[in-house]
Write an enzyme that holds these catalytic residues in place. Structure first.
Site, PDB file in Angstrom:
ATOM      1  N   ASP A   1       0.842  -1.211   0.000  1.00  0.00           N
ATOM      2  CA  ASP A   1       0.000   0.000   0.000  1.00  0.00           C
ATOM      3  C   ASP A   1       0.873   1.257   0.000  1.00  0.00           C
ATOM      4  OD1 ASP A   1       0.766  -0.827   2.538  1.00  0.00           O
ATOM      5  OD2 ASP A   1      -1.162  -0.407   3.496  1.00  0.00           O
TER       6      ASP A   1
ATOM      7  N   ASP B   1       2.199  -7.388 -10.815  1.00  0.00           N
ATOM      8  CA  ASP B   1       1.239  -7.117 -11.883  1.00  0.00           C
ATOM      9  C   ASP B   1       0.610  -5.739 -11.673  1.00  0.00           C
ATOM     10  OD1 ASP B   1      -0.464  -7.696 -14.114  1.00  0.00           O
ATOM     11  OD2 ASP B   1      -2.095  -8.000 -12.670  1.00  0.00           O
TER      12      ASP B   1
ATOM     13  N   ASP C   1       1.343  -1.815 -13.927  1.00  0.00           N
ATOM     14  CA  ASP C   1       0.358  -0.932 -14.578  1.00  0.00           C
ATOM     15  C   ASP C   1       0.393   0.457 -13.941  1.00  0.00           C
ATOM     16  OD1 ASP C   1      -0.547  -3.226 -16.013  1.00  0.00           O
ATOM     17  OD2 ASP C   1      -2.575  -2.382 -16.079  1.00  0.00           O
TER      18      ASP C   1
HETATM   19  C1  IPM Z   1       0.463  -9.081 -17.423  1.00  0.00           C
HETATM   20  C2  IPM Z   1      -0.981  -9.398 -17.700  1.00  0.00           C
HETATM   21  C3  IPM Z   1      -1.258 -10.848 -17.344  1.00  0.00           C
HETATM   22  C4  IPM Z   1      -0.950 -11.038 -15.874  1.00  0.00           C
HETATM   23  C5  IPM Z   1      -2.685 -11.302 -17.698  1.00  0.00           C
HETATM   24  C6  IPM Z   1      -2.992 -11.124 -19.156  1.00  0.00           C
HETATM   25  C7  IPM Z   1      -2.940 -12.718 -17.259  1.00  0.00           C
HETATM   26  O1  IPM Z   1      -1.823  -8.536 -17.009  1.00  0.00           O
HETATM   27  O2  IPM Z   1       1.343  -9.734 -18.008  1.00  0.00           O
HETATM   28  O3  IPM Z   1       0.738  -8.154 -16.653  1.00  0.00           O
HETATM   29  O4  IPM Z   1      -1.794 -10.765 -15.016  1.00  0.00           O
HETATM   30  O5  IPM Z   1       0.154 -11.479 -15.574  1.00  0.00           O
HETATM   31 MN    MN Z   2      -0.789  -6.934 -15.960  1.00  0.00          MN
END
Ligand code: IPM
Ligand code: MN
Length: 353
Positions: free
Chosen positions: A219, A243, A247
């Protein structure tokens, strides 16, 4: 040098970005006299429709027999409600697991000429860190299911000492040739797996006295990545947190479309894929950013120890950005270029050097 490369275009924008990437690789291999063989294999929604399996055996075998894999992206809303194991994404997870690609490397680099991040410029200048995401364990691969009446669901998160050590080693080694800092991101105030991560990595840290090792809860890390991204060098974390953080970190760079990744396994088996998903809304529109895929190919050239080739490709990408040959995710859309134009510019630049 001769190399066999498995190509998985996948779904959505996958075929478009891969087309540009291969076009560029061909220019490079012609110029430097390499011999790359590309073997297409299918996975994701096309494989579900053709073979009833998002990761056919044949594709896995082709990948196991190649020197590297270039992967586009998978995912299609029409398969979102398929049962467990039958979604396009499950195919990707199976490939990662079967090939034992445990170490996912996601560099976060800011190109100063791109200005589409909602974050203040002074926070962004000079950001340069890499996420080391564990890729074949944790909650992604633990036992999962539903109770009989379907009203309860579970996903087990399991990590072994060995799984933590092998990616830990990769992260420490990477930090040695960079800013010598490793930040472990976990939730050790709540999760037992995170406590194990801390124990194992702390112990390993003793053998790396030159590395500044610190630990952040997820967090807090999510906040610091936006408030003070310059403080990071190597971010080492588990599958799920990695993951999510990658992002989030893409906001710093302006676009998820820019981020490449390399996934390394035992015996240095490797796959290269952009961080973004299949972006189905953009499919066939020639607007998708091919740079995530192209820069993944550049990581592949590094893996092949083709450093001159890699440097030239990265220089070409920088030039395309400086000259504003960019897709609409990283430039004002009235002056943007198409996916194809970005690929052609980069290819031409390399040709002309
Ligand atoms: C990533 C993607 C994958 C993940 C998905 C498509 C399963 O989001 O490579 O970051 O969660 O690893
Ligand atoms: Mn991802």
């Amino acid at each position: 040098m001769k190399k066999n490369i498995s190509i998985i275009e996948g779904d959505g924008i996958g075929p478009e970005i891969m087309k540009q990437t291969i076009k560029i690789l061909r220019t490079i291999t012609n110029k430097y006299d390499h011999d790359f063989h590309y073997k297409k294999a299918i996975a994701g929604s096309m494989a579900i429709e053709k073979f009833g399996n998002p990761m056919p055996e044949e594709t896995i075998n082709s990948c196991l027999n190649s020197d590297a894999i270039l992967f586009g992206c998978v995912g299609d809303p029409k398969h979102d409600n398929n049962p467990i194991g039958m979604r396009p994404e499950d195919g990707l997870l199976e490939l990662r697991k079967k090939m034992n690609l445990y170490c996912n490397i996601r560099p976060i680099i800011v190109y100063s000429k791109i200005n589409k991040s909602p974050i203040k410029k002074e926070i962004l200048n000079g950001v340069d860190f890499i996420i080391y995401r564990e890729l074949t364990g944790g909650i992604y691969f633990g036992k999962k299911g539903r109770s009989e009446n379907g009203e309860k669901a579970y996903d087990h998160c399991i990590y072994s000492k060995k799984e933590i050590e092998r990616i830990g080693k990769m992260a420490f080694e990477a930090a040695l040739s960079r800013k010598k800092k490793v930040t472990v991101v976990d939730k050790a105030n709540v999760l037992e797996t995170s406590k194990l991560w801390r124990e194992v990595i702390k112990k390993m840290g003793v053998d790396y006295p030159d590395i500044d090792l610190d630990f952040l809860y997820i967090d807090n890390a999510a906040m610091q990545i936006i408030m003070n991204p310059k403080k990071f060098d190597i971010v080492l974390t588990d599958n799920m947190f990695g993951d999510i953080l990658s992002d989030e970190a893409s906001v710093i760079t302006s676009s998820l479309g820019l981020l490449p990744s390399a996934s390394i396994g035992e015996n240095k088996r490797s796959m290269f894929e952009p961080v973004h998903g299949s972006y189905p809304q953009a499919k066939g529109k020639n607007i998708a950013n091919p740079l995530g895929c192209i820069l993944s190919a550049s990581m592949m050239l590094g893996y092949f120890e083709m450093y001159k080739e890699k440097n030239l490709l990265e220089e070409a990408v920088k030039k395309s950005i400086e000259n504003k040959i960019c897709t609409p995710d990283i430039i004002d859309s009235h002056s943007s270029s198409t996916t194809e134009e970005v690929g052609s510019y980069i290819s031409q630049y390399i040709q002309n050097q």
